[in-house]
Design a protein around this motif. Structure first.
Motif, PDB file in Angstrom:
ATOM      1  N   ALA A   1      32.946  41.662  35.656  1.00 10.97           N
ATOM      2  CA  ALA A   1      31.681  42.344  35.411  1.00 10.97           C
ATOM      3  C   ALA A   1      31.869  43.838  35.204  1.00 10.97           C
ATOM      4  CB  ALA A   1      30.718  42.089  36.571  1.00 10.97           C
ATOM      5  N   GLN A   2      32.793  44.459  35.936  1.00 12.66           N
ATOM      6  CA  GLN A   2      32.889  45.917  35.873  1.00 12.66           C
ATOM      7  C   GLN A   2      34.111  46.424  35.110  1.00 12.66           C
ATOM      8  OE1 GLN A   2      31.948  48.096  39.428  1.00 12.66           O
ATOM      9  NE2 GLN A   2      29.912  47.220  39.473  1.00 12.66           N
ATOM     10  N   GLN A   3      35.055  45.557  34.765  1.00  9.06           N
ATOM     11  CA  GLN A   3      36.240  45.996  34.031  1.00  9.06           C
ATOM     12  C   GLN A   3      36.603  45.053  32.885  1.00  9.06           C
ATOM     13  OE1 GLN A   3      38.839  48.715  34.990  1.00  9.06           O
ATOM     14  NE2 GLN A   3      36.873  49.468  35.627  1.00  9.06           N
TER      15      GLN A   3
ATOM     16  N   GLY B   1      44.880  41.051  43.296  1.00  4.71           N
ATOM     17  CA  GLY B   1      45.073  42.301  44.020  1.00  4.71           C
ATOM     18  C   GLY B   1      43.863  42.513  44.916  1.00  4.71           C
ATOM     19  N   GLY B   2      43.264  43.698  44.845  1.00  6.65           N
ATOM     20  CA  GLY B   2      42.098  43.958  45.676  1.00  6.65           C
ATOM     21  C   GLY B   2      40.790  43.572  45.008  1.00  6.65           C
ATOM     22  N   PHE B   3      40.842  43.060  43.787  1.00 12.59           N
ATOM     23  CA  PHE B   3      39.603  42.771  43.042  1.00 12.59           C
ATOM     24  C   PHE B   3      39.143  41.327  43.212  1.00 12.59           C
ATOM     25  CE2 PHE B   3      41.382  46.159  40.197  1.00 12.59           C
ATOM     26  CZ  PHE B   3      40.320  47.027  40.254  1.00 12.59           C
ATOM     27  N   PRO B   4      37.905  41.087  43.676  1.00 19.55           N
ATOM     28  CA  PRO B   4      37.333  39.749  43.514  1.00 19.55           C
ATOM     29  C   PRO B   4      37.149  39.535  42.013  1.00 19.55           C
ATOM     30  CG  PRO B   4      36.033  41.098  45.044  1.00 19.55           C
ATOM     31  CD  PRO B   4      37.003  42.014  44.364  1.00 19.55           C
TER      32      PRO B   4
ATOM     33  N   PHE C   1      33.671  40.123  40.148  1.00 19.11           N
ATOM     34  CA  PHE C   1      33.375  41.549  40.151  1.00 19.11           C
ATOM     35  C   PHE C   1      34.240  42.286  39.130  1.00 19.11           C
ATOM     36  CE2 PHE C   1      34.525  45.788  41.837  1.00 19.11           C
ATOM     37  CZ  PHE C   1      33.276  46.367  41.971  1.00 19.11           C
TER      38      PHE C   1
ATOM     39  N   ASN D   1      34.386  35.117  42.424  1.00 16.61           N
ATOM     40  CA  ASN D   1      34.678  36.086  43.476  1.00 16.61           C
ATOM     41  C   ASN D   1      35.545  35.490  44.575  1.00 16.61           C
ATOM     42  OD1 ASN D   1      33.619  38.417  42.496  1.00 16.61           O
ATOM     43  ND2 ASN D   1      31.642  38.230  43.527  1.00 16.61           N
TER      44      ASN D   1
ATOM     45  N   GLY E   1      31.170  37.222  34.019  1.00 17.17           N
ATOM     46  CA  GLY E   1      30.642  38.424  34.673  1.00 17.17           C
ATOM     47  C   GLY E   1      29.327  38.198  35.394  1.00 17.17           C
TER      48      GLY E   1
ATOM     49  N   LYS F   1      40.975  36.185  44.215  1.00 12.26           N
ATOM     50  CA  LYS F   1      41.230  37.627  44.214  1.00 12.26           C
ATOM     51  C   LYS F   1      42.508  37.970  43.475  1.00 12.26           C
ATOM     52  CE  LYS F   1      39.885  40.389  47.555  1.00 12.26           C
ATOM     53  NZ  LYS F   1      39.832  41.025  48.875  1.00 12.26           N
TER      54      LYS F   1
ATOM     55  N   SER G   1      35.360  42.503  31.197  1.00 15.07           N
ATOM     56  CA  SER G   1      34.557  42.236  30.009  1.00 15.07           C
ATOM     57  C   SER G   1      34.683  43.385  29.009  1.00 15.07           C
ATOM     58  CB  SER G   1      33.090  41.996  30.391  1.00 15.07           C
ATOM     59  OG  SER G   1      32.600  43.085  31.119  1.00 15.07           O
TER      60      SER G   1
ATOM     61  N   ALA H   1      29.934  34.526  38.396  1.00 15.48           N
ATOM     62  CA  ALA H   1      30.575  35.619  39.130  1.00 15.48           C
ATOM     63  C   ALA H   1      30.822  35.238  40.585  1.00 15.48           C
ATOM     64  CB  ALA H   1      29.727  36.877  39.043  1.00 15.48           C
ATOM     65  N   ASP H   2      29.837  34.579  41.215  1.00 19.12           N
ATOM     66  CA  ASP H   2      29.993  34.246  42.638  1.00 19.12           C
ATOM     67  C   ASP H   2      31.191  33.348  42.868  1.00 19.12           C
ATOM     68  OD1 ASP H   2      27.784  35.718  43.143  1.00 19.12           O
ATOM     69  OD2 ASP H   2      26.402  34.006  43.182  1.00 19.12           O
TER      70      ASP H   2
END
Lengths: 563, 85
Positions: free
Chosen positions: B54-56, B45-48, B51, B40, B32, B43, B58, B36-37
């Protein structure tokens, strides 16, 4: 019907629900008052913990913050959830086995010292009180804006409600009311998110939806990255302007702070068994995760909607929500180049639109044109979040005074009935005190919340962990560690927070760490000092070492007792 | 319960803790934040991917970790006969 009428109806109904629950769950003994009789099922306790934990900040502010920070918002998402793993694995089962009422109880007994208990007691009151003032303010703001009453009247209504069920029911009343409040707030948060997700990407699950494609076939996040970079902002999904070291440290500080906050820890004293305490932490995080995984989706939807609605559009064609928030000065527009269009760009010299981040959750349903009852529901959810957190914090303050201070220090011979009365008086005084402080909030409330996390991380967390995992830890080590950890953290925050009057500037940050993230260093310092001092002084008495061995195994966990 | 058993019980518990907390650290701070970089670039689907962690991701992993721990410990308690009746 208008939003206001809907708000009256829905908020009114939820309040009746809370009061009904409170009357049903009255407390008759100190055990019921402090730990709900120790008989709450892990599932109900999980819900109550989730409602207790998710404050007005999680509910109203967090999605807005994320939508303006993009990737960096992860520090709140991970920071405020990851601590539960630490709680479940390192603290909850052992504290439940220990089986007392409060965190200062544990510190005082494990370190066989009244001084340790008093230090813990002061920290618990300080941390909880700063938190609760912010919640009361949130209640006042929500009432004032949506019922169009005075800010003060809003706070008084809030005080009356919390007063009623906290004084009557103690932990028992609070726990079952929080279960109801959790249901209200999670319903109110997810319903608009589902509507908007369907609208934008045709997927009813927001968690998947924000990775989905829009009507024109492009991925929503790609579209948002494009929109952001076109206007000169950083890409939404990349590190961008956030610096890695601070995302790292702030995440860690929030996690450690979560695991050290007394109003969270005390939750695990209310379940019947050690294995219930473990499971209950899992349920709590599951229930929290429903909101915390929806919030970043809401943030992405809101950000995209916002940019598409306002950017380079004619000011005269703005929808009514825009004008409404403009009236309350939370949106301001200055037409710098006099072309009648809104320039919303990263370049401060050219930007014409300023938006307060806190309005995103409340404004989002309006931006997406959802029906009036959904907006009213969001308000009721916000109140549920603020009230449930306030009640949990007030209980910690009241127990600290009636149990840790009176019973364990000043008046050891007080009767059970006397202690219960004292607890009720303490909670009543705390509710009114917090309300009055919320009426005239010191300007630095938001800053002090960061302090609360830092203090909890740098004081309680190591003292409790070492108390369980290091048999050799003695009172000298623990007290020295807590004092050094707290003083270091408080001093750093004070020095680098101009709002608190400190002289420091960001150039002076140690290793570039912001004050919000310093709790981690304070925690490490506490650990090192505790270990060194304890090894240089005599080992703890035999009965304490036996106590530590005893709390490590689940069998024999009786009900929580105060004696 | 003998001291030897108690030691064995505690050691196994610590082993679980180290394994689970390593996963906890790797997913949140590793995937996360620190890497993360790099992630990223991938991908789903639409998620890098960075990201998404970090936002889902974990958060999902955190929930799973706790329930895995609950199961492991319930079994361990039974094996060493220290569970609550």
């Amino acid at each position: 019907m208008t939003v206001q009428i809907w708000t009256f109806i829905i908020v009114g109904l939820t309040f009746f629900l809370y009061i009904g629950v409170a009357i049903w769950a009255r407390a008759g003994s100190t055990k019921e008052f402090y730990v709900a009789g120790g008989g709450v099922s892990p599932l109900a306790n999980g819900m109550a913990t989730a409602a207790d934990w998710m404050s007005a900040a999680s509910y109203l502010s967090m999605a807005g913050l994320i939508s303006f920070m993009g990737y960096g918002g992860a520090q709140y998402l991970m920071g405020w959830t990851g601590g539960y793993v630490l709680l479940a694995l390192l603290l909850a089962p052992y504290l439940r086995k220990f089986g007392k009422f409060t965190v200062p109880d544990f510190i005082g007994e494990r370190y066989y010292s009244k001084t340790a208990r008093l230090v813990a007691l002061l920290c618990a009151i300080l941390v909880s009180f700063t938190y609760v003032v912010g919640q009361m303010k949130g209640v006042g703001v929500a009432f004032a804006r949506f019922l169009e009453v005075e800010f003060a009247t809003g706070i008084f209504i809030g005080i009356a409600i919390v007063f009623f069920y906290a004084v009557l029911g103690g932990m028992k009343g609070i726990t079952y009311t929080q279960v109801a409040q959790y249901c209200v707030l999670i319903f109110a948060f997810t319903v608009p998110a589902i509507f908007i997700s369907l609208q934008m990407v045709g997927n009813p699950i927001p968690q998947l939806g924000f990775g989905g494609t829009m009507a024109d076939g492009t991925y929503l996040l790609d579209k948002l990255n494009q929109l952001s970079t076109d206007l000169g902002f950083a890409e939404y999904t990349s590190m961008g302007m956030n610096d890695r070291i601070n995302v790292f440290f702030i995440t860690a500080s929030l996690m450690l702070g979560t695991a050290g906050l007394p109003h969270v820890i005390v939750r695990f004293f209310t379940v019947p068994k050690v294995r219930d305490a473990r499971k209950s932490a899992g349920y709590a995080l599951l229930f929290i995760a429903i909101l915390y995984t929806t919030a970043p989706a809401v943030a992405t939807f809101a950000r995209t909607n916002l940019i598409q609605t306002v950017s380079n559009k004619s000011y005269s064609e703005m929808p009514t929500w825009f004008k409404k928030w403009e009236e309350s000065k939370l949106i301001t527009f200055t037409d710098k180049n006099n072309d009648g269009r809104i320039q919303y760009v990263a370049d401060k010299g050219k930007n014409e639109l300023v938006i307060d981040r806190d309005i995103m959750v409340l404004a989002n349903p309006e931006i997406a044109n959802l029906p009036a009852w959904v907006i009213a529901l969001v308000v009721a959810g916000g109140l549920a979040a603020a009230l449930s957190t306030a009640a949990g914090l007030l209980l910690v303050i009241a127990t600290s005074i009636s149990h840790d201070l009176l019973k364990k220090n000043l008046m050891p011979n007080i009767s059970e009935k006397g202690e219960l009365t004292a607890a009720r008086i303490a909670i009543a005084v705390a509710v009114v005190g917090a309300g009055l402080a919320g009426l005239n909030p010191p300007g630095f409330v938001a800053q002090v919340v960061a302090l609360a996390f830092g203090l909890a991380a740098s004081s309680f967390f190591p003292a409790i962990i070492l108390g369980i995992f290091d048999k050799r830890m003695n009172k000298e080590g623990a007290i020295a560690g807590m004092i050094v950890g707290i003083l270091f953290t408080a001093a750093y925050i004070w020095y680098f927070k101009p709002q608190l009057g400190g002289p420091g500037t960001p150039e002076g940050y140690w290793f570039g760490i912001k004050p919000e993230g310093i709790g981690v260093l304070g925690m490490l310092l506490n650990l090192v000092v505790s270990l060194v001092v304890s090894r240089m002084t005599s080992e703890p008495p035999q009965e304490i070492q036996e106590l530590v061995e005893d709390i490590r195994i689940p069998r024999g966990a009786g009900a929580a007792t105060g004696h | 319960m003998s001291n030897k058993d108690l030691n064995q019980y505690w050691k196994t518990n610590l082993k679980y803790l180290i394994i689970l907390l390593s996963i906890w650290f790797t997913v949140s701070y590793g995937c996360g934040i620190l890497f993360a970089d790099a992630l990223n670039g991938i991908k789903i689907g639409g998620f890098p991917l960075g990201f998404w962690f970090a936002q889902q991701g974990s958060i999902y992993v955190f929930v799973v970790l706790i329930f895995v721990y609950v199961n492991l410990m319930n079994k361990l308690d039974k094996k060493f006969d220290v569970d609550e009746k």
